[in-house]
Motif scaffolding. Structure first.
Motif, PDB file in Angstrom:
ATOM      1  N   TYR A 127     -38.736 -55.690  14.040  1.00 14.21           N
ATOM      2  CA  TYR A 127     -37.513 -54.982  13.671  1.00 14.21           C
ATOM      3  C   TYR A 127     -36.252 -55.573  14.303  1.00 14.21           C
ATOM      4  CZ  TYR A 127     -37.745 -53.150  18.407  1.00 14.21           C
ATOM      5  OH  TYR A 127     -37.791 -53.057  19.775  1.00 14.21           O
ATOM      6  N   PHE A 128     -36.410 -56.424  15.300  1.00 14.86           N
ATOM      7  CA  PHE A 128     -35.281 -56.876  16.109  1.00 14.86           C
ATOM      8  C   PHE A 128     -34.666 -58.133  15.494  1.00 14.86           C
ATOM      9  CE2 PHE A 128     -33.452 -58.397  20.259  1.00 14.86           C
ATOM     10  CZ  PHE A 128     -32.662 -57.289  20.491  1.00 14.86           C
ATOM     11  N   GLY A 129     -33.337 -58.223  15.522  1.00 11.66           N
ATOM     12  CA  GLY A 129     -32.701 -59.374  14.883  1.00 11.66           C
ATOM     13  C   GLY A 129     -31.493 -59.924  15.608  1.00 11.66           C
ATOM     14  N   ALA A 130     -31.339 -59.611  16.894  1.00 16.69           N
ATOM     15  CA  ALA A 130     -30.174 -60.120  17.624  1.00 16.69           C
ATOM     16  C   ALA A 130     -30.249 -61.645  17.748  1.00 16.69           C
ATOM     17  CB  ALA A 130     -30.094 -59.474  19.003  1.00 16.69           C
ATOM     18  N   MET A 131     -29.117 -62.304  17.508  1.00 18.34           N
ATOM     19  CA  MET A 131     -29.063 -63.772  17.538  1.00 18.34           C
ATOM     20  C   MET A 131     -27.721 -64.205  18.113  1.00 18.34           C
ATOM     21  SD  MET A 131     -29.271 -66.372  14.228  1.00 18.34           S
ATOM     22  CE  MET A 131     -30.997 -66.052  13.875  1.00 18.34           C
ATOM     23  N   TRP A 132     -27.757 -65.237  18.954  1.00 17.54           N
ATOM     24  CA  TRP A 132     -26.512 -65.753  19.505  1.00 17.54           C
ATOM     25  C   TRP A 132     -26.472 -67.271  19.422  1.00 17.54           C
ATOM     26  CZ3 TRP A 132     -27.708 -63.132  24.826  1.00 17.54           C
ATOM     27  CH2 TRP A 132     -28.805 -63.752  25.432  1.00 17.54           C
ATOM     28  N   TYR A 143     -22.245 -63.845  19.669  1.00 17.03           N
ATOM     29  CA  TYR A 143     -23.320 -63.268  18.861  1.00 17.03           C
ATOM     30  C   TYR A 143     -23.094 -63.554  17.376  1.00 17.03           C
ATOM     31  CZ  TYR A 143     -25.505 -60.471  22.570  1.00 17.03           C
ATOM     32  OH  TYR A 143     -26.185 -60.061  23.699  1.00 17.03           O
ATOM     33  N   ILE A 144     -24.164 -63.971  16.717  1.00 20.55           N
ATOM     34  CA  ILE A 144     -24.157 -64.073  15.260  1.00 20.55           C
ATOM     35  C   ILE A 144     -24.512 -62.715  14.670  1.00 20.55           C
ATOM     36  CG2 ILE A 144     -25.303 -65.131  13.260  1.00 20.55           C
ATOM     37  CD1 ILE A 144     -25.709 -67.637  14.991  1.00 20.55           C
ATOM     38  N   SER A 145     -25.436 -62.024  15.323  1.00 21.54           N
ATOM     39  CA  SER A 145     -25.807 -60.682  14.873  1.00 21.54           C
ATOM     40  C   SER A 145     -26.248 -59.837  16.055  1.00 21.54           C
ATOM     41  CB  SER A 145     -26.927 -60.745  13.827  1.00 21.54           C
ATOM     42  OG  SER A 145     -28.136 -61.190  14.417  1.00 21.54           O
ATOM     43  N   ARG A 146     -25.968 -58.538  15.931  1.00 25.26           N
ATOM     44  CA  ARG A 146     -26.441 -57.528  16.862  1.00 25.26           C
ATOM     45  C   ARG A 146     -26.912 -56.339  16.034  1.00 25.26           C
ATOM     46  NH1 ARG A 146     -24.316 -57.224  22.370  1.00 25.26           N
ATOM     47  NH2 ARG A 146     -24.222 -54.980  22.042  1.00 25.26           N
ATOM     48  N   VAL A 147     -27.173 -55.237  16.693  1.00 25.32           N
ATOM     49  CA  VAL A 147     -27.622 -54.047  15.975  1.00 25.32           C
ATOM     50  C   VAL A 147     -26.560 -53.565  14.993  1.00 25.32           C
ATOM     51  CG1 VAL A 147     -28.323 -51.637  16.219  1.00 25.32           C
ATOM     52  CG2 VAL A 147     -29.133 -53.344  17.868  1.00 25.32           C
ATOM     53  N   ASP A 148     -25.287 -53.693  15.387  1.00 21.99           N
ATOM     54  CA  ASP A 148     -24.203 -53.108  14.598  1.00 21.99           C
ATOM     55  C   ASP A 148     -23.481 -54.082  13.678  1.00 21.99           C
ATOM     56  OD1 ASP A 148     -23.439 -54.380  16.889  1.00 21.99           O
ATOM     57  OD2 ASP A 148     -21.741 -53.076  17.321  1.00 21.99           O
ATOM     58  N   PHE A 149     -23.846 -55.351  13.649  1.00 24.58           N
ATOM     59  CA  PHE A 149     -23.212 -56.291  12.718  1.00 24.58           C
ATOM     60  C   PHE A 149     -24.102 -57.509  12.516  1.00 24.58           C
ATOM     61  CE2 PHE A 149     -21.670 -57.791  16.856  1.00 24.58           C
ATOM     62  CZ  PHE A 149     -21.861 -59.161  16.758  1.00 24.58           C
ATOM     63  N   ASN A 150     -23.838 -58.217  11.430  1.00 22.23           N
ATOM     64  CA  ASN A 150     -24.559 -59.456  11.137  1.00 22.23           C
ATOM     65  C   ASN A 150     -23.602 -60.424  10.461  1.00 22.23           C
ATOM     66  OD1 ASN A 150     -26.441 -61.455  10.634  1.00 22.23           O
ATOM     67  ND2 ASN A 150     -27.292 -60.463   8.829  1.00 22.23           N
ATOM     68  N   GLY A 151     -23.415 -61.575  11.063  1.00 18.03           N
ATOM     69  CA  GLY A 151     -22.548 -62.597  10.490  1.00 18.03           C
ATOM     70  C   GLY A 151     -21.354 -62.893  11.372  1.00 18.03           C
ATOM     71  N   ALA A 152     -21.014 -64.167  11.472  1.00 11.64           N
ATOM     72  CA  ALA A 152     -19.857 -64.590  12.262  1.00 11.64           C
ATOM     73  C   ALA A 152     -19.185 -65.759  11.562  1.00 11.64           C
ATOM     74  CB  ALA A 152     -20.283 -64.998  13.668  1.00 11.64           C
ATOM     75  N   ILE A 153     -17.876 -65.647  11.383  1.00 10.07           N
ATOM     76  CA  ILE A 153     -17.088 -66.761  10.849  1.00 10.07           C
ATOM     77  C   ILE A 153     -16.420 -67.449  12.027  1.00 10.07           C
ATOM     78  CG2 ILE A 153     -15.104 -67.401   9.438  1.00 10.07           C
ATOM     79  CD1 ILE A 153     -15.816 -65.159   7.542  1.00 10.07           C
ATOM     80  N   VAL A 154     -16.724 -68.728  12.208  1.00  9.04           N
ATOM     81  CA  VAL A 154     -16.227 -69.453  13.376  1.00  9.04           C
ATOM     82  C   VAL A 154     -15.623 -70.788  12.957  1.00  9.04           C
ATOM     83  CG1 VAL A 154     -17.876 -68.394  14.958  1.00  9.04           C
ATOM     84  CG2 VAL A 154     -18.480 -70.510  13.806  1.00  9.04           C
ATOM     85  N   GLN A 155     -14.653 -71.226  13.740  1.00 11.71           N
ATOM     86  CA  GLN A 155     -14.079 -72.556  13.555  1.00 11.71           C
ATOM     87  C   GLN A 155     -14.685 -73.475  14.603  1.00 11.71           C
ATOM     88  OE1 GLN A 155      -9.845 -73.114  14.390  1.00 11.71           O
ATOM     89  NE2 GLN A 155      -9.679 -74.387  12.566  1.00 11.71           N
TER      90      GLN A 155
END
Length: 229
Positions: free
Chosen positions: A96-101, A149-161
């Motif tokens: 169930y876990f999906g945290a990613m950095w 973080y790319i994703s945590r419990v409360d969000f998924n996705g990161a736009i980065v330069q």
């Protein structure tokens, strides 16, 4: 060839050249716009038992992604997104876990783990550099040590330069103990998509070509108007 015939040929040739030049310039601009709008998309599996930080238990090293191999340059804007999930307790029936950095680095050097969890730090990544998030950081998304973080419990996705001098990006599961992380169906992955590129095809030649075509066409239009009068 008479002077009269020569003078008649020059305006016609000039008109054809101006129209052709304008068409070429517009075509090149359209081509450049289409080329810059073309986005690449890639998806890579991430081993949740691999780590970029020191942890309590032994874990394999995370493998960095070469930005050059992906065709990504400094200044490019990309979107990172997490897919799938894993179990942080070794239970393949409860993934169930999906945290990613992630963290950018000037090289692919990853130092050995100390065997002790010292928090989410970049002690093992000596070349780590800060990412730029054009839309700002969500709460708890950006740490004070170049990890985001790319994703945590409360969000998924990161736009980065991509920062200047960045050549690699380390991506891994966000955890403190990694040896018992299990992804039985191998769906834990990161998606990398281009949003915009920093490099733009040389615009000066196209601009000059377009300016010549527009001016030449305008002059020809005025000449035709005078004839009509």
């Amino acid at each position: 060839m008479s002077i009269f015939f020569f003078n008649q040929k020059i305006p016609k040739l000039f008109t054809k050249l101006s129209v052709a030049t304008a068409k070429t310039a517009f075509s090149l601009i359209l081509l450049f716009k289409i080329d810059s709008a073309q986005a690449f998309a890639a998806k890579f599996n991430i081993d949740p038992s691999a780590s970029i930080i020191s942890s309590y238990t032994f874990s394999p090293d995370s493998v960095p992604f070469s930005l050059t191999d992906l065709g990504i340059n400094s200044g490019d804007t990309i979107k990172l997104e997490r897919f799938g999930s894993f179990s942080p307790f070794g239970d393949p029936t409860d993934e169930y876990f999906g945290a990613m950095w992630a963290t950018f680095s000037i090289d692919n050097k990853l130092l050995p783990s100390s065997g002790t969890y010292n928090g989410a730090t970049t002690d093992r990544v000596p070349g780590a550099i800060n990412a730029i998030l054009p839309n700002g950081c969500l709460p708890f998304q950006c740490l004070n040590n170049s990890i985001f973080y790319i994703s945590r419990v409360d969000f998924n996705g990161a736009i980065v330069q991509v920062p200047i001098d960045a050549k690699f990006i380390f991506i891994g599961a966000a955890d403190s103990s990694f040896a018992d992380n299990v992804d039985s169906n191998k769906d834990f992955a990161v998606g990398i998509n281009s949003v915009s590129t920093a490099s733009v095809p040389e615009p000066n030649f196209v601009s000059a070509l377009l300016a010549f075509g527009v001016c030449a066409t305008g002059l020809q239009f005025l000449r035709n108007q005078k004839k009509a009068l």
